[in-house]
Structures are given as structure tokens and as C-alpha cells.
Design an enzyme around this catalytic site. Structure first.
Site, PDB file in Angstrom:
ATOM      1  N   TYR A 143     -53.862 -35.293 -25.345  1.00  0.00           N
ATOM      2  CA  TYR A 143     -52.459 -35.055 -24.975  1.00  0.00           C
ATOM      3  C   TYR A 143     -51.960 -36.122 -24.000  1.00  0.00           C
ATOM      4  CZ  TYR A 143     -51.630 -30.396 -27.012  1.00  0.00           C
ATOM      5  OH  TYR A 143     -51.419 -29.341 -27.853  1.00  0.00           O
ATOM      6  N   LYS A 194     -66.787 -31.713 -30.411  1.00  0.00           N
ATOM      7  CA  LYS A 194     -67.279 -32.348 -31.639  1.00  0.00           C
ATOM      8  C   LYS A 194     -68.211 -33.480 -31.239  1.00  0.00           C
ATOM      9  CE  LYS A 194     -66.014 -32.284 -35.581  1.00  0.00           C
ATOM     10  NZ  LYS A 194     -66.787 -31.800 -36.770  1.00  0.00           N
ATOM     11  N   ASP A 227     -65.241 -27.014 -35.066  1.00  0.00           N
ATOM     12  CA  ASP A 227     -64.918 -26.545 -36.426  1.00  0.00           C
ATOM     13  C   ASP A 227     -65.711 -25.281 -36.750  1.00  0.00           C
ATOM     14  OD1 ASP A 227     -67.272 -28.078 -36.443  1.00  0.00           O
ATOM     15  OD2 ASP A 227     -66.930 -28.901 -38.441  1.00  0.00           O
ATOM     16  N   ASP A 251     -55.839 -25.706 -27.954  1.00  0.00           N
ATOM     17  CA  ASP A 251     -54.516 -25.385 -28.499  1.00  0.00           C
ATOM     18  C   ASP A 251     -54.677 -24.683 -29.845  1.00  0.00           C
ATOM     19  OD1 ASP A 251     -51.668 -25.452 -28.735  1.00  0.00           O
ATOM     20  OD2 ASP A 251     -51.863 -27.194 -30.064  1.00  0.00           O
ATOM     21  N   ASP A 255     -54.482 -20.316 -30.797  1.00  0.00           N
ATOM     22  CA  ASP A 255     -53.538 -19.747 -31.784  1.00  0.00           C
ATOM     23  C   ASP A 255     -54.295 -18.895 -32.793  1.00  0.00           C
ATOM     24  OD1 ASP A 255     -51.235 -20.957 -30.760  1.00  0.00           O
ATOM     25  OD2 ASP A 255     -50.522 -21.564 -32.743  1.00  0.00           O
TER      26      ASP A 255
HETATM   27  C1  IPM Z   1     -48.964 -24.421 -26.330  1.00  0.00           C
HETATM   28  C2  IPM Z   1     -47.925 -25.199 -27.092  1.00  0.00           C
HETATM   29  C3  IPM Z   1     -47.720 -26.547 -26.425  1.00  0.00           C
HETATM   30  C4  IPM Z   1     -49.012 -27.320 -26.509  1.00  0.00           C
HETATM   31  C5  IPM Z   1     -46.530 -27.373 -26.954  1.00  0.00           C
HETATM   32  C6  IPM Z   1     -45.245 -26.587 -26.974  1.00  0.00           C
HETATM   33  C7  IPM Z   1     -46.365 -28.641 -26.181  1.00  0.00           C
HETATM   34  O1  IPM Z   1     -48.280 -25.315 -28.418  1.00  0.00           O
HETATM   35  O2  IPM Z   1     -48.763 -24.190 -25.125  1.00  0.00           O
HETATM   36  O3  IPM Z   1     -49.969 -24.035 -26.923  1.00  0.00           O
HETATM   37  O4  IPM Z   1     -49.297 -27.969 -27.531  1.00  0.00           O
HETATM   38  O5  IPM Z   1     -49.758 -27.284 -25.542  1.00  0.00           O
HETATM   39 MN    MN Z   2     -50.090 -24.201 -28.979  1.00  0.00          MN
END
Ligand code: IPM
Ligand code: MN
Length: 370
Positions: A143, A194, A227, A251, A255
């Protein structure tokens, strides 16, 4: 003992302001019941900040954040700002505040409330009782690594570049957070990288092992390729206790873990900095979900992730563990009574709007306080 805390509230874009409104109702109720005073200041971030200040995070907003005890954030982003130059996009405001406050540890709990077991895309027995804590490194890795950019090549084609890089200290400090958390949980840490293809992954594995060996021998540490971790999360998620991983893998894996709990609308997060000499730390709390432009303005968004983020704020920034538990338990009770927002599976006759859900949680909190 301090009984006043400064809280900066940044509702942001899309459903951000709607869900933040409900978290503020909760904060007012907790303040009233506990006698602790929250001095709340509001400002803009993301697209809303671009519209007001011409930048997704103004210096004056950043300064307010630096002098607050904690920051609560809604969400950033939306189609309206998609064509802006990269530096001015709403997401850059979020990345900047994380970086400037040095919030290197992002805690993303994936907890499956019993009443939500049926809403998961996995079989009930796989998710019932699920309680994972993902610790995502938040201020390093790909990032932020240099060099980055899009280059023009001599033949007229282009090259996009991002760099994954981690230093010893960046890895060690986030590893310590993961081990400390595991101490108060089931005592298991899984570190994901990884290292089979990336040098930064080799260093990650070595440094996490070093901290384990020297400071946390009583915790069980295992290593897993990222993975494989993605696969194991849907095969048998209850094998995990604390997962520690880098910014990008974190990230993605968070999710994935979020959806195991039934809805992305349920997951809170805390982003923490180092503890200073006064025992305080910089902190920011936000839902894991985004700005959801498709449902914004309709009053149907699920405010629970933001409410639970406030509960994390009570625990990690204000040392109000008992009050934090009451908020969590009240959310659980409201859900098990069958109340839901449209993203959840519950009793259709108890379908609530965003603000009705907030009110329902407030009334449950009042019942639980004594
Ligand atoms: C998160 C989001 C952010 C990230 C974006 C909105 C920049 O997806 O907080 O998970 O990638 O960190
Ligand atoms: Mn995210």
C-alpha cells in the site's frame, strides 16, 4: 480517573453518515448511563472532504485527529469522485490518516452471533461459535512501498509498479500485538505470508518467529501461506484464533472472514498505534464495509458494524470494558429477538430501518445497565 474523552467523528461518504448517526446515539446513551463524558467534534473525510476542502483529508482535520483520544470513521468513496486524479480520491484520505497517526495494527474480529448462523454462506456447524481475530498490518507493505507509479515505456506501452516492502521493526511491532491478543484468547496465532515466492514473506516469517521465541513462548504459533489461509477459512474457519498478516493479504482475508459471519454489515474494526508514555495510543474505529453507494440515502443500511466499532473504542481506547460488553451483548440480544436490517436473515415482520435498529439497540442497552 479521566471522565472526559475527546472523540473526532468523520462520517465520510455514502452510508457513512447514516450509520455513524446510530453509533452517536449509542455514545450518548453510554455517556448518560456511565457518567463518562464524550466531547464530540465532527469533520469530513474522503469525497465529502474533497467537496468541502478540495482534498480528501485536510490538514486541519488531521490535526484534530492527532489531538483526539480516538477517531470514529464511517466510510469513504463513491462514483462521484471516481474520475479524480489518484491523489485526490476519497480512499487516499483514509490511507493518509492511517499513516499519519501511525495506526499500524488493524484488528478485525470475525465473530458469528448465534442468531446469524443461518445467514452465513457456509453450513451452520462450520460457523456456529466462530470467533477469529484478524490482525492486519496497516501502514506498510504494498500500500505504501516505493517505487510506485505508472511509467511510459520507450515502445509506447506502459508499466504499472507497486512495491511490497517490510522492515524488521514493522513486522515485530504488529506481531507483538497479535501475540498479546492471543494471550487473552485461546493462545493460538497463525501468521500468513507468501514466503514461498516473496523475500518480504521470508523476513515476515523469520521476524514473527523471533518475537515468538523471545517474548511469547507460551503462545502456539503456526505459519501458513496466505493462499492456503484463504482456502482454510472456508474449509474449516474454527481452526483459527488470531491471524496476523500483512496489509494486502489482511485486506483480502478480512473481507473473506467477514462474510463467514453472515453479513459484511456486521464487522467492526480498530486501528491502533503504539502505546505512549502516558499509556494512551492513537486509534481509529471504522466498520469493515464500505460506503455502499447503491443503498445510501435510503435509510436501510445496517448500522451494527459501526455500533460494534464504537464498542471496540470503549474497550481499546477508553478502558470501558464493561460498557463495551453491554453494547456487544445488546446487539446480540436484538438480533436473537429477530430484529434485522434488510441485509440480514431474521424475522421479516421485525424488519428495521437504520435508525430503528439504532433505537432498538439503545433501548436494549438501557435494560442491561444497572
Ligand atoms: C479497507 C478498505 C480500504 C483498504 C480502502 C477503502 C482503501 O478496503 O479498509 O479494507 O483497502 O484498506
Ligand atoms: Mn478492504
Amino acid at each position: 480517573m479521566t471522565n472526559t474523552y475527546k472523540l473526532l467523528v468523520l462520517p465520510g461518504d455514502g452510508i457513512g453518515p447514516e450509520v455513524m448517526n446510530e453509533a452517536l446515539k449509542i455514545s450518548q446513551c453510554i455517556s448518560e448511563l456511565s457518567g463518562v463524558n464524550f466531547v464530540i467534534e465532527e469533520d469530513e473525510i474522503g469525497g465529502a472532504a474533497y467537496d468541502k476542502y478540495g482534498t480528501p483529508l485536510a490538514d486541519e482535520t488531521l490535526n484534530k485527529a492527532l489531538s483526539s483520544d480516538a477517531v470514529m470513521l464511517g466510510a469513504v468513496g463513491g462514483q462521484k469522485w471516481d474520475d479524480l486524479e489518484f491523489k485526490l480520491r476519497p480512499e487516499q484520505g483514509l490511507l493518509k490518516i492511517r499513516k499519519e497517526l501511525d495506526l499500524f495494527a488493524n484488528l478485525r474480529p470475525a465473530l458469528c452471533f448465534e442468531s446469524m448462523v443461518e445467514a452465513s454462506s457456509l453450513k451452520p456447524e462450520l460457523v456456529s461459535g466462530l470467533d477469529i481475530m484478524i490482525v492486519r498490518e496497516l501502514t506498510g507493505g504494498i500500500y505504501f512501498g516505493q517505487p510506485r507509479g505508472i511509467e511510459q515505456l520507450p515502445d509506447g506501452s506502459r508499466k504499472g509498479i507497486n512495491t511490497q516492502s517490510y522492515t524488521t521493526s514493522e513486522i515485530r511491532r504488529v506481531a507483538r500485538i497479535a501475540f498479546e491478543l492471543a494471550k487473552k484468547r485461546s493462545g493460538n496465532v497463525t501468521s500468513c505470508e507468501k514466503s514461498n515466492v516473496m523475500e518480504s514473506g521470508i523476513l515476515w516469517r523469520e521476524e514473527v518467529s523471533y518475537i515468538h521465541e523471545n517474548e511469547f513462548k507460551d503462545i502456539n504459533l503456526s505459519h501458513m501461506y496466505a493462499d492456503n489461509c484463504a482456502m482454510q477459512l472456508v474449509r474449516n474457519p474454527k481452526q483459527f484464533d488470531v491471524i496476523v498478516t500483512d496489509n494486502l493479504f489482511g485486506d483480502i482475508l478480512s473481507d473473506e472472514a467477514a462474510m463467514l459471519t453472515g453479513s459484511l454489515g456486521m464487522l467492526p474494526s480498530a486501528s491502533l498505534g503504539e502505546i505512549d508514555s502516558k499509556g494512551m495510543r492513537k486509534s481509529l474505529y471504522e466498520p469493515v464495509h464500505g460506503s455502499a453507494p447503491d443503498i445510501s440515502g435510503k435509510g436501510i443500511a445496517n448500522p451494527i458494524a459501526t455500533v460494534l466499532s464504537f464498542a471496540m473504542c470503549l474497550k481499546y481506547s477508553f478502558n470501558m470494558d464493561a460498557e463495551s460488553d453491554i453494547v456487544n451483548n445488546s446487539v446480540n440480544k436484538v438480533l436473537s429477538d429477530g430484529y434485522k436490517t434488510v441485509d440480514l436473515i431474521g424475522d421479516d415482520k421485525k424488519n428495521l430501518s437504520t435508525s430503528e435498529m439504532g433505537d432498538q439497540i439503545v433501548s436494549e442497552i438501557r435494560k442491561n445497565f444497572n
